[in-house]
Design an enzyme around this catalytic site. Structure first.
Site, PDB file in Angstrom:
ATOM      1  N   HIS A 143      -6.653  -4.338  28.765  1.00  0.00           N
ATOM      2  CA  HIS A 143      -6.476  -5.792  28.626  1.00  0.00           C
ATOM      3  C   HIS A 143      -7.724  -6.466  29.185  1.00  0.00           C
ATOM      4  O   HIS A 143      -7.656  -7.267  30.109  1.00  0.00           O
ATOM      5  CB  HIS A 143      -5.202  -6.248  29.345  1.00  0.00           C
ATOM      6  CG  HIS A 143      -4.402  -7.207  28.524  1.00  0.00           C
ATOM      7  ND1 HIS A 143      -3.683  -8.228  29.060  1.00  0.00           N
ATOM      8  CD2 HIS A 143      -4.220  -7.298  27.192  1.00  0.00           C
ATOM      9  CE1 HIS A 143      -3.081  -8.901  28.093  1.00  0.00           C
ATOM     10  NE2 HIS A 143      -3.391  -8.367  26.954  1.00  0.00           N
ATOM     11  N   HIS A 198      -8.653  -4.621  16.799  1.00  0.00           N
ATOM     12  CA  HIS A 198      -7.631  -4.352  17.812  1.00  0.00           C
ATOM     13  C   HIS A 198      -6.418  -3.643  17.208  1.00  0.00           C
ATOM     14  O   HIS A 198      -5.834  -2.757  17.809  1.00  0.00           O
ATOM     15  CB  HIS A 198      -7.197  -5.678  18.442  1.00  0.00           C
ATOM     16  CG  HIS A 198      -6.290  -5.517  19.612  1.00  0.00           C
ATOM     17  ND1 HIS A 198      -6.728  -5.564  20.902  1.00  0.00           N
ATOM     18  CD2 HIS A 198      -4.955  -5.271  19.684  1.00  0.00           C
ATOM     19  CE1 HIS A 198      -5.716  -5.360  21.726  1.00  0.00           C
ATOM     20  NE2 HIS A 198      -4.623  -5.196  21.014  1.00  0.00           N
TER      21      HIS A 198
END
Lengths: 155, 796
Positions: free
Chosen positions: B128, B60
């Protein structure tokens, strides 16, 4: 220090559109037999004040005086409805609760220490605990952040 | 409160156990590197240290897959070594295009381009996905909250002016019995995500003005939530620096146990136990974030801080670690303002509690900053100092609990070498229904209605209406346009500086269905579509920049990575051909679901979202897609080919096919440039791009949005190859095509202007509600009314 529980709900003459939407979603789930759903926002307020002050908070902050009413001290339950209450698990951020603390303070009322919020639902119609749990888990709460409790109609 | 993690004596199995049980998502190679590093220090790491490393090295935060070396093989071609997808295909495209108006690319929290003499624009799109799968409302809300903080954390802080959002969900009619274990129903995810984005954007007073919603069964367990934000920033506030001695100041919300392990969690696959991962859930508070914006923009204009970044994935660990990367930092965790007692130091350090920013404040400015924060009722806490030690030093109640070299933290990660393979799939093909028995009575009216009603094409008005798109007062073209304000706009146009005629266009392109044929074509089509949408409302390729957001399955599997290589290569090829640079991007990998009982594994369709931003010199040249006046001519611009692989027409008949729309950027660029010029000279009354459902759907949408019928003939369609089949002409999804409406008085000028570009007159706008199309032979193949078509489109 007192713990107050305030329920804010639509007046009987005002359509509860949230409740109607939930009823449609319940039908979508293939569940029949429920005639009506009513909803309320619940505030658990921890503070050192008396009933008159709670009335002010209810009137001036929590309920819309045109469309809504509030009740505290007693539950707004009937003998014939199922009730379901959903609340956040401890530690989960409750932004509305935090804003309510600020709102109460901004009214010039001191002594509020914490507010938590949740939702309450009244179901009219044919229901059993198993179906109610399905409705809760599929539509009205997320076990990751919330818990629920319910009550059957009084016999 | 601080634990030592015993790794010096650990064997490989034990290292992997530590990684797995600690939710660190570190590979064996990475654990061994950490073991070797601490071996030379002759001590074990603390939990604070190993968590910091895991967060900094997570997919990430560091995008390992896009940086690693890839050994790529494809049938019939020599194996190839690619030294980083990002540098080879994305960054190189931007460098070669070398637009002088690119101010900052790939280095800050968002890309920055020039706007006018006073301001620049920043643009970032984030995903998200994992949080939204677990808790849709909170996950999506904090997604939009996070990307707004990206704008606020770019340069010295941009004012958020516009949100975009694109969602991919499972099919809304999925039966509960077919729902993978532990996942929420797509309808529930849909409602929660929309409500989350709505409540965050609306409450912060930011218009949500562009987006898309797609459905595919493979998104059921892994929904995608893309959130974007555009910001406006003064030209002299675009650079940041940190000096030793600057104070580390946290602004905004308090720190709790929210979202612990978000960075490492999103770098792992979901399985049927993920639903119980309560600690990764973040809950947003838009009112808090609005106050932070108000306080910080004042502090920015008074030059009170030197650098700023947001607390996103990895919390303080990520923010302070990145800001102090070049110099060093020391922090004192007991000074952090907490929501409640009982957090371990590593939890304070890693918490992803929302609505927090970190700024670097010269000590002499602290009092003034604190005054602003007090006035805006925002908490600001000094909890450390930037140093010149080149180390990240973490203290708790006077004791050092973490002490890492910045060099090891940021450059110690061993880059993996990954294998990638691509094999073109073969699907059953569908023949045109124009051939065979009963053809003389064949009508495509029902097909057109069915296409308009299919979930991916149907009106999203019920969602769009929940978003405020008028707030801030600058909107020129809304997401819904037309005579009744309910037609689907190609892109939104806004004027961020009120009173100025300079505008910003924001559009997107996304086409995961083509990935089933070839991810290269899917990526190429996404770029072409985003650019078509920009051009359709009056923008130009010359002033357009792109963002890439890759959402993929597990890149450790060679076939998934092979698809990623194909898509990334298309990004380079097509962006350079069109001359449109990438300015920012993001990837979300590991979008796979694993059923722990059956072992079944399922990846999402390889999905690339391309977002486009274009500066428009004069908003008075903007056009919408709804037809304006009966008697006007409808033209097709751009060649049609028999390209229905992955099309919606094949989809409603149960086929995928093999011929996805090819990309001909030479042809496409010329078409778009010439059309832009025609629009900017005022010769075009309305313009709509041809995408899902081809010319048939585009014409229907223009007609019912404008409230007039159309009379069209397919023999006017310019084709790049011989196509006899009416259905293929009508529903092919070839790239780089538009429908435009031209007034009779401009017909000759327009035709002269377009000389050399494939175009043809398709018919006219009629003054009735009849919508009729004649096939190539002159036979009536569609006969209906715009009211019937519109209600099919709105019946979703």
């Amino acid at each position: 220090m007192k713990n107050w529980k305030v329920e804010v709900y639509y007046k009987p003459e005002v359509p509860d559109t949230v409740g109607q939407g939930i009823l449609e979603d319940i039908t979508d789930l293939g569940i029949n037999g429920i005639d009506a759903v009513r909803t309320a926002t619940v505030y658990w307020i921890e503070g050192s004040f008396e009933a008159e002050t709670m009335d002010r908070i209810g009137t001036e902050l929590l309920a819309d005086p045109i469309t809504q009413a509030y009740a505290f001290g007693t539950d707004n339950d009937t003998d014939t409805d199922w009730t379901l209450e959903v609340q956040f698990k401890p530690g989960v951020t409750d932004a509305v609760g935090d804003s309510t603390v600020k709102g109460i303070t901004d009214l010039g009322i001191a002594g509020v220490t914490a507010v938590r919020t949740g939702n309450k639902y009244w179901f009219t119609g044919t229901l059993n605990t198993e179906v109610l749990e399905t409705i809760a888990q599929r539509l009205l709460m997320n076990e990751v952040i919330q818990t629920f409790s319910y009550q059957a109609p009084k016999p | 409160m601080v634990k030592e993690i015993e790794i010096l004596t650990a064997d490989d199995a034990e290292l992997m156990r530590i990684s797995r049980e600690g939710m660190l998502s570190l590979s064996l190679n990475e654990m061994q590197t950490i073991q070797a590093h601490f071996g030379t220090l002759e001590r074990n790491p603390t939990d604070v240290e190993i968590e910091t490393i895991a967060q900094t090295w997570s997919e990430h935060c560091v995008h390992k897959t896009f940086k690693s070396t890839i050994l790529y093989s494809e049938e019939g071609k020599a194996p190839e070594q690619i030294d980083g997808l990002f540098s080879t295909f994305i960054q190189r495209a931007t460098e070669e295009i070398a637009k002088p108006w690119c101010v900052s690319v790939f280095s800050d929290n968002a890309g920055i381009i020039e706007f006018d003499e006073q301001f620049n624009l920043v643009f970032k799109v984030e995903t998200h996905n994992h949080p939204s799968a677990i808790e849709p409302y909170g996950g999506a809300g904090t997604g939009i909250g996070g990307v707004i903080r990206d704008s606020l954390g770019t340069g010295l802080g941009a004012k958020p002016i516009l949100n975009t959002d694109v969602f991919c969900f499972g099919m809304p009619d999925t039966p509960y019995t077919q729902l993978p274990k532990g996942t929420l129903h797509p309808k529930r995810v849909f409602k929660g995500v929309v409500a989350g984005v709505r409540d965050y954007g609306n409450r912060m007073g930011i218009p949500t003005a562009n987006g898309a919603i797609l459905f595919d069964a493979r998104y059921t367990a892994n929904p995608l939530v893309f959130c974007g934000n555009v910001g406006l920033i003064p030209r002299n506030r675009c650079e940041k620096s940190v000096e030793p001695g600057d104070l580390v100041v946290a602004i905004g919300g308090q720190t709790g146990r929210d979202g612990i392990h978000g960075a490492t969690f999103s770098s792992a696959e979901l399985d049927d136990t993920s639903e119980s991962l309560g600690s990764v859930v973040q809950i947003g508070n838009p009112i808090m974030e609005k106050k932070i914006v108000d306080a910080l923009l004042q502090a920015r204009d008074r030059n009170l801080y030197r650098s700023i970044t947001d607390c996103g994935a990895g919390g303080f660990s990520s923010a302070v670690g990145e800001m102090g990367e070049e110099i060093g930092a020391e922090v004192h965790l007991e000074r952090v303002s907490l929501k409640y007692e009982g957090l371990a130091p590593w939890e304070i350090w890693l918490s992803e509690a929302q609505e927090r920013m970190v700024i670097a404040v010269p000590p002499e400015n602290l009092d003034e900053l604190m005054e602003i924060c007090a006035a805006e009722v925002v908490e600001a806490t000094v909890f450390g100092t930037f140093t010149d030690t080149q180390r990240l030093q973490v203290f708790y109640e006077g004791t050092i609990v973490g002490d890492l070299e910045m060099e090891f933290l940021h450059h110690g990660l061993p880059m993996p070498v990954k294998e990638a393979v691509w094999e073109p799939p073969k699907h059953p093909d569908m023949a045109s229904r124009d051939r065979g028995i009963g053809v003389e009575n064949l009508s495509y009216t029902k097909d057109l209605e069915q296409l308009l009603a299919s979930p991916n094409i149907a009106s999203k008005e019920s969602v769009i209406r929940q978003y405020d798109h008028g707030v801030q007062g600058g909107m020129v073209i809304n997401p819904l346009v037309g005579v009744e304000n309910d037609g689907p706009s190609d892109a939104c146009v806004t004027t961020p500086v009120l009173g100025s005629r300079k505008g910003v266009i924001v559009a997107n392109g996304i086409n995961p269905k083509y990935s089933d044929v070839d991810p290269y074509l899917s990526a190429a089509a996404a770029i072409d579509e985003a650019l078509r949408n920009v051009v359709a409302v009056g923008g130009t390729l010359e002033k357009t920049a792109l963002l890439d957001n890759f959402c993929w399955g597990n890149p450790d599997k060679p076939d998934r990575l092979g698809e990623l290589v194909r898509a990334a290569r298309a990004c380079y090829d097509i962006a350079t051909a069109y001359g449109t640079p990438f300015i920012s991007g993001k990837d979300s990998l590991y979008n796979e679901y694993r059923d722990t009982t059956t072992g079944e594994q399922r990846a999402i369709p390889s999905t690339l979202l391309i977002s486009a931003i274009c500066v428009m010199p004069d908003i008075q040249n903007a056009v919408t897609m709804d037809v304006k006046t009966p008697g006007n001519f409808i033209y097709v611009v751009g060649n049609t080919y028999a390209e229905l692989g992955g099309s919606h027409y094949f989809n409603i008949h149960g086929f995928v096919g093999n011929t996805a729309p090819a990309i001909r950027p030479g042809e496409g660029k010329l078409t778009m440039e010439r059309l832009s010029a025609a629009i900017n000279r005022g010769w075009v009354r309305s313009c709509h791009d041809c995408s899902e459902g081809g010319i048939g759907v585009a014409a229907a949408e223009m007609a019912f949005a404008g409230g007039y019928g159309m009379s069209l003939r397919l023999d006017g369609i310019p084709t790049g190859e011989d196509i006899d089949a009416d259905d293929f002409l009508l529903f092919s999804e070839s790239n780089s095509r538009f429908l435009v409406e031209i007034e009779p008085q401009h017909q000759q000028t327009y035709q002269n202007h377009m000389a050399g570009i494939p175009f043809g007159c398709l018919g006219t706008v009629s003054d009735t509600s009849e919508f009729v199309i004649k096939g190539k032979s002159g036979r009536l193949i569609v006969e209906t009314s715009i009211h019937t078509l519109k209600s099919a489109w709105q019946d979703f």
